[in-house]
Each structure stands twice: as structure tokens, then as C-alpha cells.
Design an enzyme around this catalytic site. Sequence first.
Site, PDB file in Angstrom:
ATOM      1  N   GLY A 176      -3.600   4.903   0.545  1.00  0.00           N
ATOM      2  CA  GLY A 176      -4.437   3.913   1.207  1.00  0.00           C
ATOM      3  C   GLY A 176      -4.774   2.720   0.314  1.00  0.00           C
TER       4      GLY A 176
ATOM      5  N   THR B 105       0.844  -1.198   0.000  1.00  0.00           N
ATOM      6  CA  THR B 105       0.000   0.000   0.000  1.00  0.00           C
ATOM      7  C   THR B 105       0.879   1.248   0.000  1.00  0.00           C
ATOM      8  OG1 THR B 105      -0.051   0.122   2.421  1.00  0.00           O
ATOM      9  CG2 THR B 105      -1.792  -1.165   1.353  1.00  0.00           C
ATOM     10  N   ASP B 106       0.281   2.380  -0.375  1.00  0.00           N
ATOM     11  CA  ASP B 106       0.996   3.655  -0.226  1.00  0.00           C
ATOM     12  C   ASP B 106       0.110   4.616   0.559  1.00  0.00           C
ATOM     13  OD1 ASP B 106      -0.826   4.894  -1.960  1.00  0.00           O
ATOM     14  OD2 ASP B 106       0.437   4.550  -3.708  1.00  0.00           O
ATOM     15  N   GLN B 107       0.553   5.839   0.716  1.00  0.00           N
ATOM     16  CA  GLN B 107      -0.159   6.738   1.618  1.00  0.00           C
ATOM     17  C   GLN B 107      -1.536   7.135   1.108  1.00  0.00           C
ATOM     18  OE1 GLN B 107       2.808   9.938   1.794  1.00  0.00           O
ATOM     19  NE2 GLN B 107       1.389  11.278   0.737  1.00  0.00           N
TER      20      GLN B 107
END
Lengths: 147, 147, 147, 147
Positions: free
Chosen positions: A25, A21-23
Site C-alpha cells: 500500500g 505502489t506495491d501490495q
Amino acid sequence: LIPPKVPVRHEVEIEVRYAETDQMGWVHHANYLVWFELARTALCRRSGHPYSEIEAQGYFLVVTATETRYLRGARYGESVRVAAWVDRLGSRGLRFGYEVTSPAGLLASGATEHVWVERASGRPCRTPEILRDAFAILAGAAGSLPA
Amino acid sequence: LIPPKVPVRHEVEIEVRYAETDQMGWVHHANYLVWFELARTALCRRSGHPYSEIEAQGYFLVVTATETRYLRGARYGESVRVAAWVDRLGSRGLRFGYEVTSPAGLLASGATEHVWVERASGRPCRTPEILRDAFAILAGAAGSLPA
Amino acid sequence: LIPPKVPVRHEVEIEVRYAETDQMGWVHHANYLVWFELARTALCRRSGHPYSEIEAQGYFLVVTATETRYLRGARYGESVRVAAWVDRLGSRGLRFGYEVTSPAGLLASGATEHVWVERASGRPCRTPEILRDAFAILAGAAGSLPA
Amino acid sequence: LIPPKVPVRHEVEIEVRYAETDQMGWVHHANYLVWFELARTALCRRSGHPYSEIEAQGYFLVVTATETRYLRGARYGESVRVAAWVDRLGSRGLRFGYEVTSPAGLLASGATEHVWVERASGRPCRTPEILRDAFAILAGAAGSLPA
């Protein structure tokens, strides 16, 4: 009448990893190429020629192009299914197609193109003889895989 | 006479990471998407609107498609240069183009497509007002960036 | 007599990904932390509290330390098994232990330490009430998991 | 009087990549090992022996252990500095120390342990002769690096 070619479609289930995942979401888009590779690996294994053995026999299947369309994101806590099939078979390379789905529907689709390279010389080469029948079957051109 | 649109082309230098290589001895193909992202980040920053601020203002630039052509591999021990530019500017999204080069020449080229999404609602939206001029300049449509 | 605490040991099977290898021909060492996370995720799920739900309830389990010993490498074409267990349980955090094995034997062992953080405030906090019993059971302190 | 050994401390600046973040909004902890590797690569290069050349000469510096303490997270939009030094020098391996800092202060510290392996045989070996002086200087044991 010649029946249409129907390639073998093989699916794997992949649990989304937190690290994927990345920021935003959702799973970062680069990871889909890694998922495609997992499905491609499983498809080769199913053909009776695990890709690890293909390399051990002196060949690389080098990626020359990739393309992906992203429709919906994947989330940590979910599993996705990734289907792979041989989309086009050439004398010196091939193209795989992919679809990523979850219970929510189609998340992404894509394709990768590859050429065969002789490991020793680093040069492009024809499809290794030992793989031709198996890949023709995968592509739906003839015959069938062992049950 | 109207001059042709010439988008701003911005380059970053990236040192190949050991972890980016795979057992073939070259950089794994999925990492090029991460490199594209680094160049895109630098291009946004140059426009005066760092992407981290864009997100802080309530917008995501969501990836909807990627494509890459790989001509030659990159090796650990080398640095590559990745150029990014706005290839097409729409009212609700845009397309970036990329080229990866090393002293050996062009290694890869690609593109990514994106839509704007409102962070709060998760819904696609029009290009945030505050970015329109800056992105039009990036796209070469008008004006110029601060020196 | 008080029986010794025996933590619940949970194992997952992980297929080595091509992208996880590096030019040495083995899995790059950073990926073991991602594998630990997969095993930790499965252990939480088994406790009845999937980590994705824990975050949805407003808590993060933040990593404060990791350590790993590498004995033998893992190769593409293999699957590994990763075991995880609660090694130490504190009032505001915990420590997990891990072992990575293949048919060749023990490949690596490690540990990660974590503290609970309240998502809204970003502040360290006590173990969320709802998790205390389940994590005590995982740690072997009392009771047992549902079959 | 013998002066204390002061190892050469070398720093690199690393821009946080979007792909390195996870859904917690910070850089995923596994990436710190990749950052350590970048700093280690730069330290070797500074010694006059780029690690890519060391491998080309027939040696691998294999990771046998890692440890990291995480104090604060790193965010996309920031750059961090990663310092590396030789913490301990053995006849068949060595240990590096690391610190990750940002303008906010110390984010993380860590160490990695390594043994030398002969590439051809896959066997542990003594520190390659050609590297002994350079690594002794890095470790602060004697002499100095070229300016």
C-alpha cells in the site's frame, strides 16, 4: 575567514504514481532511486548542463553506489518533494545527497556515488573540463549560478 | 569450541529483461533492488516460510535501508546470479546481504535492512514467533534447514 | 438539435525519466501505460473525485484491456504531454482514450477499458452512485465541471 | 493438401515479483508488456537468433502497437506461464500473440506489432535476410526448428 561550503540544494515535486505502489500500500522502495535521479537531473539542468547534453557530449555519469534510509512511506494520492545537492566533489566523480519529504515530514534520505566515463572508450575519466566550474559552483566551492 | 556462524547463502538465477536496461546500454541501477528482493523471497521460501504466507499471517517485513555498490554493469542477453543471506538478526528486524555475479565476476554487492510490522496496527513488532527458529537457522545461529 | 457529446480532455505534462529509457535509446513502450494512468488520475481529480478517494470509499477501477499505437519514440531530456478523456461510459465500466504528444507531434495514442469492482467482495459492480454525475459530465453527456 | 500454418508456441515461466504488484494487491497491468517481452525474447532465442544478437547485427525490432485483455489478476507468491508465437509475418515487420496462464486458468492475452529498423540509419527496413528462414519457421510457414 573562509565561509563554509554550502552546496546548491534543488528540489523537485513528484506526484506518486499508482504503478509505484506495491501490495503493502506504499511506494515500493526501489522507486526512490528513480526519484533521486529526477532530482539529480533537475540539479544538473539548473547548473546549465542538462544531463542529456552531457551524454551527447560524450560522457556518462555512471552510478557506483547508492544508499537510502526509509523513515516513512509515501502513498498514492500524495506528492513528495525530493531535494538533491552535491555532497562531495572529486576529480573523477562525485557524490549527491538527497532528502524526500512530504507534508508529514522527512520520508527518506540517501546518497548516490558516480564516476565519469568516456562514452567512446567506456573508460573512467576526469570530470569533463566543460563541467568543472559549474559543478564546483553546485558544490558550493566558489561562485554562483546564474539567477 | 563454538563454530562461527555461517548463514545460509541462497542463489537465484535472473535473466536480464530488456525493460531493465536504460539508454546507457546496461541494466538501470534501481533494478538491483528488485533483484535483491527476488533473492530474499527465495531465501524465505527455502526457510519454509514463503514471504507471501508471512504477509497472509499478518506481518510485513518493511524495508528501512538499502545500500548497493556497483562494480560492473549487466547486459540484456545475459543472466546473473543473485545470492542472499541473513547478515544480522535482531529481535525486531534483520539485515540481508547480497551479491550479484555473472560469468564476468562480481557485478554488485549490497544489503537491505528491515523491521517487522504488524499488518493490522501498522506498528513495529517483535519477530513473529513462528519465524524465529527458521530465521535463526538462516542466520547460521543454530540447527539446519530441511534437506 | 442535440449537440454532439464532447468529452472533457485533460492534459498532463510528464518529464521523461532516465529509468524509463531502454538500450534502444527511447522510452520503453510499457511506460506509456503508466503515463496513461497519470493522465487518468489527473482527469479523475479534475472531476472532483480523486481516484485515491474512490478507492478509500470502497471501489477499484480495474483495468480489463489496454491498447496503444506507437508512432514516434520519446527521449530522455524531453517532456511529453498526455491527454486523457472518457471515450465511452457504461453502467458498470468505462473506456478512456489517450494521446501522447511532444513538440515533434503525436507520439502515441491508446485506450484503456475498466470495470468497477467492490473492494470488499472483489466483485464487479455498477458505477458507484456518487460518481455517476461527475463521470457523465467528463464523458460530455451533460452539465459541466466546476471552473 | 496444404496443412494449415501452425506457429511455434513457446512458453516461459515467470515468478511474480513483489515490485510488480500495486496497492490493489495484484500485478500492475503494465508489467504484462514486460512479461510478453520475456516470452518474445525466449521465442527468438529458440529460433536460433537471440534478440541481443539481432541488435548486435545492426537491427532493432521496434514496437509499433500493443494490446492486452486482462481476465484475472496475478498475485505475488505465484508463477505464471507466458506463451508467445508469431501471429503474422510481413516483409517489414511482424505481429506476436501471447497468453498468460496460471493454475487458475487464462489470466490475459495480447499481441504486439513490430517493424524492423536499421540501427545505423534509424529507418524502417525489410526483415533482415539472415532472419527470414528462421522467422518463417516460427510462423509455421515451412520447415522446422532444430530439435
